[in-house]
Enzyme design. Structure first.
Site, PDB file in Angstrom:
ATOM      1  CG  HIS A 133      44.849  47.530  38.281  1.00 40.66           C
ATOM      2  ND1 HIS A 133      44.220  48.154  39.032  1.00 40.66           N
ATOM      3  CD2 HIS A 133      43.025  46.407  38.738  1.00 40.66           C
ATOM      4  CE1 HIS A 133      43.178  47.850  40.072  1.00 40.66           C
ATOM      5  NE2 HIS A 133      42.431  47.000  39.715  1.00 40.66           N
ATOM      6  CG  ASP A 210      49.943  44.985  39.280  1.00 43.60           C
ATOM      7  OD1 ASP A 210      49.689  44.447  40.153  1.00 43.60           O
ATOM      8  OD2 ASP A 210      49.657  45.506  38.431  1.00 43.60           O
TER       9      ASP A 210
HETATM   10  N1  7TS Z   1      46.801  45.099  39.104  1.00 43.03           N
HETATM   11  C1  7TS Z   1      46.240  44.318  39.297  1.00 43.03           C
HETATM   12  C2  7TS Z   1      47.136  43.858  37.394  1.00 43.03           C
HETATM   13  C3  7TS Z   1      45.076  43.715  39.420  1.00 43.03           C
HETATM   14  O1  7TS Z   1      44.177  43.134  39.221  1.00 43.03           O
HETATM   15  C4  7TS Z   1      44.474  44.668  40.728  1.00 43.03           C
HETATM   16  C5  7TS Z   1      42.926  43.742  41.021  1.00 43.03           C
HETATM   17  C6  7TS Z   1      44.951  45.463  41.237  1.00 43.03           C
HETATM   18  C7  7TS Z   1      46.190  45.789  40.682  1.00 43.03           C
HETATM   19  C8  7TS Z   1      44.967  46.436  42.625  1.00 43.03           C
HETATM   20  O2  7TS Z   1      45.116  45.592  43.741  1.00 43.03           O
HETATM   21  P1  7TS Z   1      44.636  45.652  45.127  1.00 43.03           P
HETATM   22  O3  7TS Z   1      44.862  44.381  45.988  1.00 43.03           O
HETATM   23  O4  7TS Z   1      45.525  46.633  45.431  1.00 43.03           O
HETATM   24  O5  7TS Z   1      43.019  45.966  44.991  1.00 43.03           O
HETATM   25  N2  7TS Z   1      42.364  43.921  40.382  1.00 43.03           N
HETATM   26  C9  7TS Z   1      41.198  43.422  40.620  1.00 43.03           C
HETATM   27  C10 7TS Z   1      39.757  43.143  39.146  1.00 43.03           C
HETATM   28  O6  7TS Z   1      40.306  42.310  38.628  1.00 43.03           O
HETATM   29  N3  7TS Z   1      38.601  42.989  40.063  1.00 43.03           N
HETATM   30  O7  7TS Z   1      39.491  43.818  40.863  1.00 43.03           O
HETATM   31  C11 7TS Z   1      40.361  43.466  41.087  1.00 43.03           C
END
Ligand code: 7TS
Length: 416
Positions: A133, A210
């Site tokens: 991501h 992650d």
């Molecule tokens: N890492 C992964 C694997 C993720 O899927 C996401 C968010 C993040 C990090 C970031 O998370 P946050 O809570 O800090 O924003 N993924 C997604 C998704 O797949 N669709 O919207 C957000």
């Protein structure tokens, strides 16, 4: 709680009872019952989480770690009890290894900007995978730019699985950090984290995992995974937004400089010099989202009562059922078919842009995500501009996947 208490392991998950815990699932969308297949973006919240936060604001609210008065003590106790719940949830050794942050993104930035800045120099390398991501790419790129270091990427195969031998080849004497996702948000691929930590540790390299997409789907044991850092967001774990977790081995957290300065993270302050609080407070500058931490604790309690083993069995059934349904649709190509896969059905349809698919599905009351899913390099790897992604959680049903398949067929009729 509901369902789980009355379940025997053999009975599995009573999905209808689980669904009644999530008030939003009774909503309508465009005149249809809501079919929510976007839990990978953010999961819905059970009443138990909503109530825990509302109770806290109604009866126990005050700022924490400061007041000598009873209410502040109650709030502090509730906040620290949530930390202990997270510790147990991850099977971390000590509660001080649990740092509350805003979410996965902030957790990774924290490690890059503190541990990374301390240990990464010119010519050093950070090793990630091709399925990350953006939030597990960009913080490392910022660090590399700052330090004159290089980002090295381990490739994935045509099914979306990490090529472990290629990963190992890229572990070099210059590697200072390995950062890998546990589960890919765009493909669903599950990485062999235990193998990754073994290979990295043989060379003395720390590993950040992650866990954003892993925590809602199975039991996590950071000591068994043997990772050095583990990051996740509460909002994907049926908890509120605004809070997340960085687990770090205590000796690493202790050796790291602070991330942000301010109140809460200091021991003493003078204009000449300040000293830092003990971990985890050293990394928790300012007033945190106290109610959200308590909500996260309630979400963890909820999942504990449902039982992760039940959730895993239910989701495996949904994934197999959904995969078979979608595979049977001519002109549909699944993106991400790794043998070890979780909760995500990502696909493209011949001749129809994913945004058009998403729009038609929305008219049927079906919520899916379309786009690059903040994983543009994954789209490049599969040579698609975007995908449509349906993702399931403990409250998803086979009937919802049937509705998805029907709506995809309807989309094809409209566009051909
Ligand atoms: N890492 C992964 C694997 C993720 O899927 C996401 C968010 C993040 C990090 C970031 O998370 P946050 O809570 O800090 O924003 N993924 C997604 C998704 O797949 N669709 O919207 C957000």
């Amino acid at each position: 709680m509901s369902a789980a208490n009355e379940q025997t392991p053999a009975a599995g998950l009573d999905v209808e009872r689980i669904r009644r815990d999530f008030p939003i699932l009774a909503e309508q969308s465009h005149g249809h019952p809501l079919v929510f297949l976007d839990s990978a973006a953010s999961a819905q919240k059970p009443q138990q989480v909503i109530d825990a936060m509302s109770e806290f604001y109604s009866h126990d609210y005050a700022n924490i770690h400061r007041g000598v008065y009873e209410l502040s003590q109650r709030a502090t106790d509730a906040f620290e009890a949530a930390r202990e719940k997270v510790r147990a949830f991850l099977n971390a050794g000590e509660a001080r290894e649990i740092v509350f942050v805003r979410g996965t993104t902030e957790a990774i930035n924290l490690v890059a900007m503190t541990h990374g800045r301390k240990h990464v120099g010119a010519g050093d390398e950070i090793l990630i995978t091709a399925m990350e991501h953006h939030s597990n790419i960009v913080p490392w790129q910022l660090l590399c730019e700052d330090r004159g270091a290089n980002l090295v990427v381990a490739p994935i195969d045509d099914r979306g699985a990490l090529l472990l031998d290629e990963f190992e080849k890229r572990l070099s004497p210059r590697t200072r950090m390995v950062a890998v996702t546990h589960v890919s948000n765009a493909l669903g691929s599950v990485n062999p984290v235990r193998e990754i930590t073994r290979l990295a540790h043989e060379r003395g390299v720390p590993v950040l995992v992650d866990g954003a997409q892993a925590v809602p789907h199975g039991r996590i044991d950071v000591r068994e995974l043997d990772c050095d850092f583990y990051a996740f967001s509460s909002h994907k774990l049926f908890g509120p937004t605004g809070i997340g977790v960085l687990y770090g081995r205590s000796e690493l957290l202790e050796s790291m400089p602070p991330y942000q300065g301010g109140g809460e993270m200091i021991l003493t302050v003078s204009f000449e010099k300040s000293t830092w609080a003990e971990i985890p407070h050293k990394f928790e500058a300012g007033t945190p989202d106290i109610a959200a931490a308590i909500g996260l604790g309630a979400a963890i309690d909820y999942l504990g009562e449902v039982g992760f083993d039940h959730i895993a069995v239910h989701e495996r059934d949904l994934l197999e059922y959904g995969t078979a349904l979608l595979d049977a649709i001519p002109g549909l190509r699944m993106i991400g078919t790794a043998a070890d896969k979780a909760a995500v059905l990502s696909f493209v349809l011949d001749g129809v842009h994913p945004h058009d698919v998403g729009t038609i599905l929305d008219q049927e009351g079906i919520a899916v995500r379309t786009g690059h899913h903040c994983a543009q390099p994954v789209m490049d790897r599969f040579e698609v501009p975007a995908t449509t992604r349906a993702s399931v959680a403990l409250y998803s049903t086979r009937a919802e996947l049937d509705a998805l398949a029907r709506a995809i067929l309807k989309t094809q009729e409209i566009f051909t």
